[in-house]
Scaffold this motif. Structure first.
Motif, PDB file in Angstrom:
ATOM      1  N   GLY A   1      40.414  54.596 -22.003  1.00  0.00           N
ATOM      2  CA  GLY A   1      39.817  55.842 -21.550  1.00  0.00           C
ATOM      3  C   GLY A   1      38.593  55.586 -20.699  1.00  0.00           C
ATOM      4  O   GLY A   1      38.172  54.433 -20.503  1.00  0.00           O
ATOM      5  N   GLU A   2      38.014  56.662 -20.235  1.00  0.00           N
ATOM      6  CA  GLU A   2      36.820  56.572 -19.399  1.00  0.00           C
ATOM      7  C   GLU A   2      35.707  55.865 -20.167  1.00  0.00           C
ATOM      8  O   GLU A   2      35.444  56.159 -21.322  1.00  0.00           O
ATOM      9  N   GLY A   3      35.094  54.902 -19.518  1.00  0.00           N
ATOM     10  CA  GLY A   3      33.995  54.159 -20.129  1.00  0.00           C
ATOM     11  C   GLY A   3      34.425  52.896 -20.853  1.00  0.00           C
ATOM     12  O   GLY A   3      33.582  52.078 -21.210  1.00  0.00           O
ATOM     13  N   ASP A   4      35.724  52.729 -21.110  1.00  0.00           N
ATOM     14  CA  ASP A   4      36.195  51.511 -21.770  1.00  0.00           C
ATOM     15  C   ASP A   4      35.960  50.310 -20.849  1.00  0.00           C
ATOM     16  O   ASP A   4      35.993  50.429 -19.623  1.00  0.00           O
ATOM     17  N   ILE A   5      35.743  49.167 -21.434  1.00  0.00           N
ATOM     18  CA  ILE A   5      35.512  47.945 -20.665  1.00  0.00           C
ATOM     19  C   ILE A   5      36.766  47.084 -20.740  1.00  0.00           C
ATOM     20  O   ILE A   5      37.276  46.802 -21.825  1.00  0.00           O
ATOM     21  N   LEU A   6      37.248  46.673 -19.582  1.00  0.00           N
ATOM     22  CA  LEU A   6      38.433  45.831 -19.494  1.00  0.00           C
ATOM     23  C   LEU A   6      38.029  44.430 -19.069  1.00  0.00           C
ATOM     24  O   LEU A   6      37.050  44.251 -18.351  1.00  0.00           O
ATOM     25  N   SER A   7      38.811  43.454 -19.505  1.00  0.00           N
ATOM     26  CA  SER A   7      38.635  42.085 -19.019  1.00  0.00           C
ATOM     27  C   SER A   7      39.517  41.936 -17.790  1.00  0.00           C
ATOM     28  O   SER A   7      40.657  42.392 -17.784  1.00  0.00           O
ATOM     29  N   ALA A   8      39.003  41.297 -16.746  1.00  0.00           N
ATOM     30  CA  ALA A   8      39.764  41.085 -15.512  1.00  0.00           C
ATOM     31  C   ALA A   8      39.819  39.597 -15.218  1.00  0.00           C
ATOM     32  O   ALA A   8      38.826  38.882 -15.355  1.00  0.00           O
ATOM     33  N   ARG A   9      41.038  39.136 -14.835  1.00  0.00           N
ATOM     34  CA  ARG A   9      41.227  37.727 -14.476  1.00  0.00           C
ATOM     35  C   ARG A   9      42.121  37.654 -13.255  1.00  0.00           C
ATOM     36  O   ARG A   9      42.993  38.496 -13.064  1.00  0.00           O
ATOM     37  N   LEU A  10      41.927  36.626 -12.468  1.00  0.00           N
ATOM     38  CA  LEU A  10      42.807  36.353 -11.350  1.00  0.00           C
ATOM     39  C   LEU A  10      43.720  35.212 -11.766  1.00  0.00           C
ATOM     40  O   LEU A  10      43.250  34.110 -12.051  1.00  0.00           O
ATOM     41  N   VAL A  11      45.039  35.488 -11.837  1.00  0.00           N
ATOM     42  CA  VAL A  11      46.013  34.496 -12.272  1.00  0.00           C
ATOM     43  C   VAL A  11      47.126  34.424 -11.233  1.00  0.00           C
ATOM     44  O   VAL A  11      47.831  35.409 -11.008  1.00  0.00           O
ATOM     45  N   ASP A  12      47.265  33.282 -10.599  1.00  0.00           N
ATOM     46  CA  ASP A  12      48.309  33.083  -9.590  1.00  0.00           C
ATOM     47  C   ASP A  12      48.319  34.197  -8.554  1.00  0.00           C
ATOM     48  O   ASP A  12      49.371  34.728  -8.190  1.00  0.00           O
ATOM     49  N   GLY A  13      47.152  34.584  -8.080  1.00  0.00           N
ATOM     50  CA  GLY A  13      47.056  35.614  -7.056  1.00  0.00           C
ATOM     51  C   GLY A  13      47.232  37.034  -7.562  1.00  0.00           C
ATOM     52  O   GLY A  13      47.311  37.967  -6.773  1.00  0.00           O
ATOM     53  N   GLU A  14      47.318  37.216  -8.874  1.00  0.00           N
ATOM     54  CA  GLU A  14      47.460  38.547  -9.464  1.00  0.00           C
ATOM     55  C   GLU A  14      46.181  38.905 -10.204  1.00  0.00           C
ATOM     56  O   GLU A  14      45.604  38.072 -10.891  1.00  0.00           O
ATOM     57  N   LEU A  15      45.778  40.159 -10.068  1.00  0.00           N
ATOM     58  CA  LEU A  15      44.642  40.663 -10.837  1.00  0.00           C
ATOM     59  C   LEU A  15      45.198  41.197 -12.141  1.00  0.00           C
ATOM     60  O   LEU A  15      46.038  42.090 -12.145  1.00  0.00           O
TER      61      LEU A  15
END
Length: 159
Positions: free
Chosen positions: A101-115
Motif C-alpha cells: 500500500g501507499e507508504g510501504d517500503i520495497l526492496s529494489a535490485r537490479l538482476v540481469d538487467g531487470e528491476l
C-alpha cells in the motif's frame, strides 16, 4: 489506429476455449486491454472485469480432482511509463497482488538487467523458504537454541 498483431494473438489463444481464458492469456502475453477488446470484439469493460476479478474455481478443467491445489494464478504484467523525476506508478492490481500500500517500503535490485521489487511480506516468505530447505521438518531450532544455552550455563556453573 495501429494494426493489431493478429497472427501473434491467434497463436496465444489457439488452444483456449473460453473468452475469459483468452483475455487472461493475451494479457499475460503483454497485450494491452484495448488491443484485446478489439481483437476479441468485446467491450473494454468486459476485458477489464475479467482481468480484475479473480478466476473462478473449477473453470477450464485446470483445477480438477487430479490437479487439486496445483492451479496457479497467471503472472501479472503491466506496461508502466516512467514519469517526471523517474517516478513509476505500480498499477492497483499489481499492488493488490503484492499486498502493498501507499507508504510501504520495497526492496529494489537490479538482476540481469531487470528491476526487481520485493515487498516485506515476500522477503519474509523467501527467508522462510530458504530456512525450510536447510532445516529438516522435525527439527526445532528454538529447542536446539534452548538446549545450547542450558549446556553453556551448566558449563559456566561448573567453572
Amino acid at each position: 489506429m495501429t494494426a493489431l498483431p493478429t497472427h501473434r494473438m491467434q497463436e496465444v489463444i489457439a488452444d483456449l476455449e473460453t473468452v475469459s481464458d483468452k483475455i487472461r492469456a493475451l494479457d499475460e502475453a503483454g497485450f494491452q486491454r484495448a488491443e484485446i477488446a478489439r481483437f476479441l470484439n468485446k467491450r473494454y469493460q468486459h476485458v477489464r472485469n475479467v482481468l480484475v476479478a479473480p478466476p473462478k474455481k473449477g473453470r477450464g478443467g485446470r483445477a480438477g480432482a487430479a490437479g487439486r491445489g496445483t492451479a496457479r494464478k497467471p503472472p501479472m504484467a503491466a506496461h508502466i511509463q516512467v514519469g517526471a523525476g523517474g517516478r513509476v506508478v505500480i498499477p492497483a492490481d499489481l499492488r493488490a497482488a503484492l499486498e502493498i500500500g501507499e507508504g510501504d517500503i520495497l526492496s529494489a535490485r537490479l538482476v540481469d538487467g531487470e528491476l526487481r521489487l520485493l515487498s516485506p511480506r515476500a522477503a519474509v516468505r523467501k527467508a522462510q523458504d530458504l530456512v525450510r530447505r536447510h532445516v529438516p521438518p522435525n527439527v526445532s531450532l528454538v529447542d536446539q537454541l534452548f538446549e545450547d544455552r542450558r549446556r553453556e550455563a551448566e558449563a559456566e556453573a561448573d567453572r
